[in-house]
Design a protein around this motif. Structure first.
Motif, PDB file in Angstrom:
ATOM      1  N   THR A   1      44.516  19.225  56.519  1.00  0.00           N
ATOM      2  CA  THR A   1      44.118  20.282  57.448  1.00  0.00           C
ATOM      3  C   THR A   1      44.910  21.546  57.129  1.00  0.00           C
ATOM      4  O   THR A   1      46.147  21.514  57.139  1.00  0.00           O
ATOM      5  N   PRO A   2      44.255  22.668  56.849  1.00  0.00           N
ATOM      6  CA  PRO A   2      44.976  23.901  56.536  1.00  0.00           C
ATOM      7  C   PRO A   2      45.934  24.287  57.660  1.00  0.00           C
ATOM      8  O   PRO A   2      45.557  24.282  58.837  1.00  0.00           O
ATOM      9  N   THR A   3      47.153  24.630  57.307  1.00  0.00           N
ATOM     10  CA  THR A   3      48.157  24.970  58.312  1.00  0.00           C
ATOM     11  C   THR A   3      47.742  26.190  59.124  1.00  0.00           C
ATOM     12  O   THR A   3      48.032  26.270  60.333  1.00  0.00           O
ATOM     13  N   ASP A   4      47.054  27.131  58.518  1.00  0.00           N
ATOM     14  CA  ASP A   4      46.581  28.300  59.263  1.00  0.00           C
ATOM     15  C   ASP A   4      45.609  27.892  60.362  1.00  0.00           C
ATOM     16  O   ASP A   4      45.589  28.504  61.439  1.00  0.00           O
ATOM     17  N   GLU A   5      44.785  26.875  60.095  1.00  0.00           N
ATOM     18  CA  GLU A   5      43.871  26.387  61.124  1.00  0.00           C
ATOM     19  C   GLU A   5      44.645  25.695  62.250  1.00  0.00           C
ATOM     20  O   GLU A   5      44.282  25.798  63.425  1.00  0.00           O
TER      21      GLU A   5
ATOM     22  N   ARG B   1      47.668  26.509  63.208  1.00  0.00           N
ATOM     23  CA  ARG B   1      48.263  27.600  63.990  1.00  0.00           C
ATOM     24  C   ARG B   1      47.223  28.234  64.924  1.00  0.00           C
ATOM     25  O   ARG B   1      47.534  28.588  66.064  1.00  0.00           O
ATOM     26  N   ALA B   2      46.019  28.376  64.424  1.00  0.00           N
ATOM     27  CA  ALA B   2      44.963  28.995  65.241  1.00  0.00           C
ATOM     28  C   ALA B   2      44.694  28.184  66.497  1.00  0.00           C
ATOM     29  O   ALA B   2      44.491  28.746  67.585  1.00  0.00           O
TER      30      ALA B   2
ATOM     31  N   ASN C   1      47.556  28.595  68.880  1.00  0.00           N
ATOM     32  CA  ASN C   1      47.484  29.914  69.505  1.00  0.00           C
ATOM     33  C   ASN C   1      46.497  29.932  70.663  1.00  0.00           C
ATOM     34  O   ASN C   1      46.723  30.591  71.682  1.00  0.00           O
TER      35      ASN C   1
ATOM     36  N   TYR D   1      37.053  22.866  64.899  1.00  0.00           N
ATOM     37  CA  TYR D   1      37.260  23.073  63.464  1.00  0.00           C
ATOM     38  C   TYR D   1      37.356  21.692  62.837  1.00  0.00           C
ATOM     39  O   TYR D   1      38.190  20.876  63.248  1.00  0.00           O
TER      40      TYR D   1
END
Length: 267
Positions: free
Chosen positions: A89-93, A95-96, A99, A184
């Protein structure tokens, strides 16, 4: 006086069900959406609020206070799902989702608390998840966001009690909503070591939602809470086994509980 209620994430699913139910009970309800839809589809006023934008949150809360003179109840429902193996799983996803589900909820609480302190009364209900009581395979990030919000609820409850404010959470299990469409999903990669089990679990998740309980049960629980003088901090709404799973987590050894979960999710 009718209580003034703010419900975030009220354009669909559990949020819409709660807002509509409370509106029918005679409360003055403001639901929110990032992009409000045609209000003809709603029995309550739908206003713009994006939990990722501080100014949007402040503007929505200020609009209600200027119009009504008070704000009695916040139902922090806005959120999103995420699935995937942690490794893929992409770390940016990740974080989203934190958030939205955690920091977004905190920012909305921050926006309403000054008014509630001034009133010396108010109730904040954070919608979490039974998944927040345990780390679930391929839903670990979602579990973590909701588990963190449960702990934030506990801490905030103690901090604001002297001001006459109640902070509680309601953890739903699987409900028949469109949450699966808004998740996601980390892609199922053909060469992935997790491909077979992850694909199977995606199908299980969708099946659980499709056969889930009626969202009106959540609305009825919220209605009961806001009419309780001294509410508890933790409420759970779901099937028998979903509630039992939380109890078993407390009484079984870690590895025995893990084996039960792995068996349930066919790992």
């Amino acid at each position: 006086m009718s209580k003034i209620i703010l419900v975030t994430g009220a354009s669909s699913g559990i949020g819409k069900g709660i807002a509509a139910f409370l509106s029918e009970k005679g409360y003055i309800v403001y639901g929110t959406s990032r992009v409000p839809k045609d209000e003809k589809d709603f029995s309550f006023e739908l206003i713009a609020l994006d939990v990722l934008k501080i100014e949007s949150i402040k503007a929505a809360v200020q609009f209600i206070i200027e119009k009504e003179g008070r704000l009695d109840i916040l139902i922090n429902n806005a959120g999103m799902g995420i699935t995937g193996p942690i490794e893929e799983t992409p770390t940016d996803e990740m974080r989203a989702v934190f958030n939205t589900n955690l920091f977004g909820a905190i920012d909305v609480m921050k926006a309403v608390l000054p008014q509630m302190r001034e009133q010396k009364s108010g109730t904040i209900i954070n919608i979490t998840s039974i998944a927040g009581y345990m780390g679930l395979p391929f839903r670990g990030v979602y579990s973590a966001t909701k588990g963190a919000l449960e702990l934030i609820t506990e801490a905030t409850s103690m901090e604001v009690q002297p001001f006459g404010i109640n902070v509680v959470n309601v953890a739903p299990g699987d409900f028949a909503t469109n949450i699966a469409a808004g998740r996601y999903h980390a892609p199922v990669v053909v060469e992935s070591a997790y491909r077979e089990k992850y694909q199977l679990n995606l199908e299980l998740m969708d099946a659980h939602v499709n056969t889930g309980k009626n969202p009106m049960e959540m609305a009825e629980k919220v209605y009961k809470i806001i009419n309780t003088k001294h509410p508890k901090i933790h409420y759970k709404v779901g099937g028998f086994m979903e509630k039992v799973s939380v109890v078993l987590k407390r009484i079984l050894s870690d590895r025995v509980y893990e084996k039960l979960l792995m068996h349930h999710y066919k790992l």
